[in-house]
Write a protein that holds these residues in place. Structure first.
Motif, PDB file in Angstrom:
ATOM      1  N   VAL A  34      16.971  94.575  13.599  1.00  0.00           N
ATOM      2  CA  VAL A  34      18.319  94.032  13.739  1.00  0.00           C
ATOM      3  C   VAL A  34      18.308  92.579  13.276  1.00  0.00           C
ATOM      4  O   VAL A  34      17.247  91.931  13.234  1.00  0.00           O
ATOM      5  N   ALA A  35      19.480  92.069  12.954  1.00  0.00           N
ATOM      6  CA  ALA A  35      19.576  90.718  12.396  1.00  0.00           C
ATOM      7  C   ALA A  35      19.022  89.663  13.340  1.00  0.00           C
ATOM      8  O   ALA A  35      18.442  88.666  12.903  1.00  0.00           O
ATOM      9  N   SER A  36      19.192  89.882  14.635  1.00  0.00           N
ATOM     10  CA  SER A  36      18.723  88.891  15.608  1.00  0.00           C
ATOM     11  C   SER A  36      17.217  88.950  15.837  1.00  0.00           C
ATOM     12  O   SER A  36      16.637  88.024  16.410  1.00  0.00           O
ATOM     13  N   ALA A  37      16.586  90.023  15.385  1.00  0.00           N
ATOM     14  CA  ALA A  37      15.135  90.180  15.574  1.00  0.00           C
ATOM     15  C   ALA A  37      14.556  90.930  14.379  1.00  0.00           C
ATOM     16  O   ALA A  37      14.204  92.114  14.468  1.00  0.00           O
ATOM     17  N   PRO A  38      14.470  90.263  13.218  1.00  0.00           N
ATOM     18  CA  PRO A  38      13.972  90.933  12.015  1.00  0.00           C
ATOM     19  C   PRO A  38      12.523  91.387  12.171  1.00  0.00           C
ATOM     20  O   PRO A  38      11.729  90.752  12.863  1.00  0.00           O
ATOM     21  N   VAL A  39      12.194  92.500  11.532  1.00  0.00           N
ATOM     22  CA  VAL A  39      10.857  93.081  11.645  1.00  0.00           C
ATOM     23  C   VAL A  39      10.050  92.786  10.380  1.00  0.00           C
ATOM     24  O   VAL A  39      10.617  92.542   9.313  1.00  0.00           O
ATOM     25  N   PRO A  40       8.717  92.815  10.471  1.00  0.00           N
ATOM     26  CA  PRO A  40       7.891  92.649   9.274  1.00  0.00           C
ATOM     27  C   PRO A  40       8.094  93.806   8.299  1.00  0.00           C
ATOM     28  O   PRO A  40       8.569  94.883   8.674  1.00  0.00           O
ATOM     29  N   LEU A  41       7.678  93.585   7.071  1.00  0.00           N
ATOM     30  CA  LEU A  41       7.878  94.557   5.994  1.00  0.00           C
ATOM     31  C   LEU A  41       6.545  94.912   5.352  1.00  0.00           C
ATOM     32  O   LEU A  41       5.719  94.030   5.088  1.00  0.00           O
ATOM     33  N   ILE A  42       6.351  96.198   5.092  1.00  0.00           N
ATOM     34  CA  ILE A  42       5.189  96.661   4.331  1.00  0.00           C
ATOM     35  C   ILE A  42       5.683  97.333   3.057  1.00  0.00           C
ATOM     36  O   ILE A  42       6.513  98.247   3.114  1.00  0.00           O
ATOM     37  N   LEU A  43       5.196  96.883   1.916  1.00  0.00           N
ATOM     38  CA  LEU A  43       5.493  97.516   0.636  1.00  0.00           C
ATOM     39  C   LEU A  43       4.539  98.684   0.442  1.00  0.00           C
ATOM     40  O   LEU A  43       3.316  98.503   0.512  1.00  0.00           O
ATOM     41  N   LEU A  44       5.086  99.868   0.219  1.00  0.00           N
ATOM     42  CA  LEU A  44       4.270 101.069   0.081  1.00  0.00           C
ATOM     43  C   LEU A  44       3.987 101.348  -1.391  1.00  0.00           C
ATOM     44  O   LEU A  44       4.860 101.785  -2.145  1.00  0.00           O
ATOM     45  N   GLY A  45       2.757 101.085  -1.817  1.00  0.00           N
ATOM     46  CA  GLY A  45       2.342 101.432  -3.167  1.00  0.00           C
ATOM     47  C   GLY A  45       2.079 102.922  -3.274  1.00  0.00           C
ATOM     48  O   GLY A  45       1.880 103.616  -2.278  1.00  0.00           O
ATOM     49  N   HIS A  46       2.045 103.420  -4.506  1.00  0.00           N
ATOM     50  CA  HIS A  46       1.794 104.848  -4.735  1.00  0.00           C
ATOM     51  C   HIS A  46       1.296 105.027  -6.161  1.00  0.00           C
ATOM     52  O   HIS A  46       1.467 104.135  -7.007  1.00  0.00           O
ATOM     53  N   ALA A  65       4.668 103.795  10.196  1.00  0.00           N
ATOM     54  CA  ALA A  65       4.828 102.342  10.220  1.00  0.00           C
ATOM     55  C   ALA A  65       6.009 101.944  11.100  1.00  0.00           C
ATOM     56  O   ALA A  65       5.949 100.946  11.829  1.00  0.00           O
ATOM     57  N   ALA A  66       7.095 102.719  11.047  1.00  0.00           N
ATOM     58  CA  ALA A  66       8.256 102.416  11.875  1.00  0.00           C
ATOM     59  C   ALA A  66       7.913 102.506  13.357  1.00  0.00           C
ATOM     60  O   ALA A  66       8.407 101.712  14.170  1.00  0.00           O
ATOM     61  N   ALA A  67       7.052 103.460  13.712  1.00  0.00           N
ATOM     62  CA  ALA A  67       6.629 103.588  15.109  1.00  0.00           C
ATOM     63  C   ALA A  67       5.879 102.350  15.576  1.00  0.00           C
ATOM     64  O   ALA A  67       5.868 102.031  16.773  1.00  0.00           O
ATOM     65  N   ASP A  68       5.270 101.639  14.622  1.00  0.00           N
ATOM     66  CA  ASP A  68       4.559 100.399  14.948  1.00  0.00           C
ATOM     67  C   ASP A  68       5.457  99.173  14.811  1.00  0.00           C
ATOM     68  O   ASP A  68       4.988  98.037  14.973  1.00  0.00           O
ATOM     69  N   GLY A  69       6.739  99.390  14.469  1.00  0.00           N
ATOM     70  CA  GLY A  69       7.681  98.281  14.385  1.00  0.00           C
ATOM     71  C   GLY A  69       7.829  97.645  13.026  1.00  0.00           C
ATOM     72  O   GLY A  69       8.314  96.510  12.922  1.00  0.00           O
ATOM     73  N   PHE A  70       7.465  98.365  11.955  1.00  0.00           N
ATOM     74  CA  PHE A  70       7.557  97.815  10.604  1.00  0.00           C
ATOM     75  C   PHE A  70       8.640  98.501   9.792  1.00  0.00           C
ATOM     76  O   PHE A  70       8.820  99.722   9.874  1.00  0.00           O
ATOM     77  N   ALA A  71       9.334  97.732   8.968  1.00  0.00           N
ATOM     78  CA  ALA A  71      10.126  98.302   7.891  1.00  0.00           C
ATOM     79  C   ALA A  71       9.194  98.542   6.706  1.00  0.00           C
ATOM     80  O   ALA A  71       8.182  97.844   6.548  1.00  0.00           O
ATOM     81  N   ASP A 131      12.415  90.045  -3.076  1.00  0.00           N
ATOM     82  CA  ASP A 131      13.522  89.085  -2.949  1.00  0.00           C
ATOM     83  C   ASP A 131      14.733  89.743  -2.292  1.00  0.00           C
ATOM     84  O   ASP A 131      15.334  89.193  -1.351  1.00  0.00           O
ATOM     85  N   ALA A 132      15.093  90.925  -2.795  1.00  0.00           N
ATOM     86  CA  ALA A 132      16.278  91.613  -2.305  1.00  0.00           C
ATOM     87  C   ALA A 132      16.081  92.144  -0.889  1.00  0.00           C
ATOM     88  O   ALA A 132      16.990  92.065  -0.053  1.00  0.00           O
ATOM     89  N   LEU A 133      14.918  92.659  -0.596  1.00  0.00           N
ATOM     90  CA  LEU A 133      14.656  93.240   0.721  1.00  0.00           C
ATOM     91  C   LEU A 133      14.655  92.177   1.815  1.00  0.00           C
ATOM     92  O   LEU A 133      15.214  92.379   2.895  1.00  0.00           O
ATOM     93  N   LEU A 134      14.044  91.037   1.539  1.00  0.00           N
ATOM     94  CA  LEU A 134      13.974  89.987   2.556  1.00  0.00           C
ATOM     95  C   LEU A 134      15.325  89.312   2.787  1.00  0.00           C
ATOM     96  O   LEU A 134      15.484  88.587   3.768  1.00  0.00           O
ATOM     97  N   ALA A 135      16.278  89.560   1.900  1.00  0.00           N
ATOM     98  CA  ALA A 135      17.622  89.021   2.094  1.00  0.00           C
ATOM     99  C   ALA A 135      18.479  89.916   2.979  1.00  0.00           C
ATOM    100  O   ALA A 135      19.582  89.523   3.365  1.00  0.00           O
ATOM    101  N   LEU A 136      17.978  91.096   3.327  1.00  0.00           N
ATOM    102  CA  LEU A 136      18.737  92.025   4.150  1.00  0.00           C
ATOM    103  C   LEU A 136      18.615  91.662   5.628  1.00  0.00           C
ATOM    104  O   LEU A 136      17.557  91.202   6.072  1.00  0.00           O
ATOM    105  N   PRO A 137      19.670  91.867   6.405  1.00  0.00           N
ATOM    106  CA  PRO A 137      19.561  91.616   7.851  1.00  0.00           C
ATOM    107  C   PRO A 137      18.590  92.597   8.498  1.00  0.00           C
ATOM    108  O   PRO A 137      18.544  93.769   8.140  1.00  0.00           O
TER     109      PRO A 137
END
Length: 246
Positions: A34-46, A65-71, A131-137
């Motif tokens: 949520v915007a008030s508590a942003p979560v860390p992000l993992i880029l998934l390579g393939h 990853a979501a179960a561990d609190g990551f986008a 750039d675009a992902l980190l600009a999202l709430p």
């Protein structure tokens, strides 16, 4: 970034497909993002098999990853999936097939042509997506990179200061120039190696690990081929990202 679809996957995970400058991608976010508590992000390579073919594995990784609190997010690689073919990569893939069919060694010229154009195209696209992902709430740093073509991960870890930790899969051919770049990598690393990987040069993978300049780096080697990664290997990688991104 333009979102083109969204669907709930259960357990509060929301999956949204997007395009960014014509490049397809997918974003997965946990309910806690949520915007008030942003979560860390993992880029998934393939690998270069296309998002459609890789989707089941990517979605499974995203849900864990979501179960561990990551986008998590991923983008289609250049020349893969529905994206236009890249002639230089198509030629290199054909040369690789011929070398294997005739029993000839895969020389450095083929490896360079197969990997380096992909790295040059893919890394700036990953950075634009970031750039675009980190600009999202609801999405914030720190950022991790996980899996995929190892040379793409190496380059990202060198040039992208927002990458705080990387989990790399030593399962692809590596150009010699990437060994020099590996010496410039300083972020914590978790490297997975399948000891009997039929398509991987084990000694080259070990040499690459030795070249990494990171003060914290660990090599996790398991018996088995390319697709025989044990479940506990994923659990170890999850603990690595939890330690470094939270």
């Amino acid at each position: 970034m333009r979102f083109t679809s969204e669907q709930p996957l259960g357990d509060g995970v929301l999956e949204r497909a997007f395009t960014l400058d014509g490049i397809p991608g997918i974003l997965w976010t946990p309910a806690t993002a949520v915007a008030s508590a942003p979560v860390p992000l993992i880029l998934l390579g393939h690998p270069t098999l296309g998002l459609r073919r890789m989707y089941p594995r990517l979605a499974a990784r995203a849900r864990h990853a979501a179960a561990d609190g990551f986008a998590t997010a991923t983008v289609e690689l250049p020349g893969s999936g529905d994206r236009p073919r890249l002639p230089v990569l198509e030629q290199a893939r054909a040369d690789l097939r011929r070398a294997k069919e005739t029993g000839r060694p895969v020389d450095e010229e083929i490896i360079d042509a197969l990997v380096l154009p992909l790295v040059e195209e893919a890394v700036p696209e990953w950075q634009a997506a970031l750039d675009a992902l980190l600009a999202l709430p609801g999405i914030g740093g720190p950022v991790g990179y996980s899996g995929g073509v190892i040379s793409v991960g190496v380059r990202l870890a060198v040039v992208e200061p927002r990458i705080a930790a990387a989990g790399l899969f030593a399962g692809s051919l590596v150009p010699r120039v990437m060994f020099e770049e590996a010496r410039r990598v300083t972020v914590p690393l978790h490297v997975l190696l399948q000891w009997d990987d039929e398509g991987n040069d084990r000694q080259a993978a070990l040499d690459l690990f030795d070249a990494f300049g990171s003060q914290e780096k660990s090599l996790h080697a398991n018996m088995g081929g390319h697709t025989g990664v044990p479940q506990f290997a994923g659990e170890a990688a999850a603990r690595f990202f939890t330690r470094h991104l939270k």
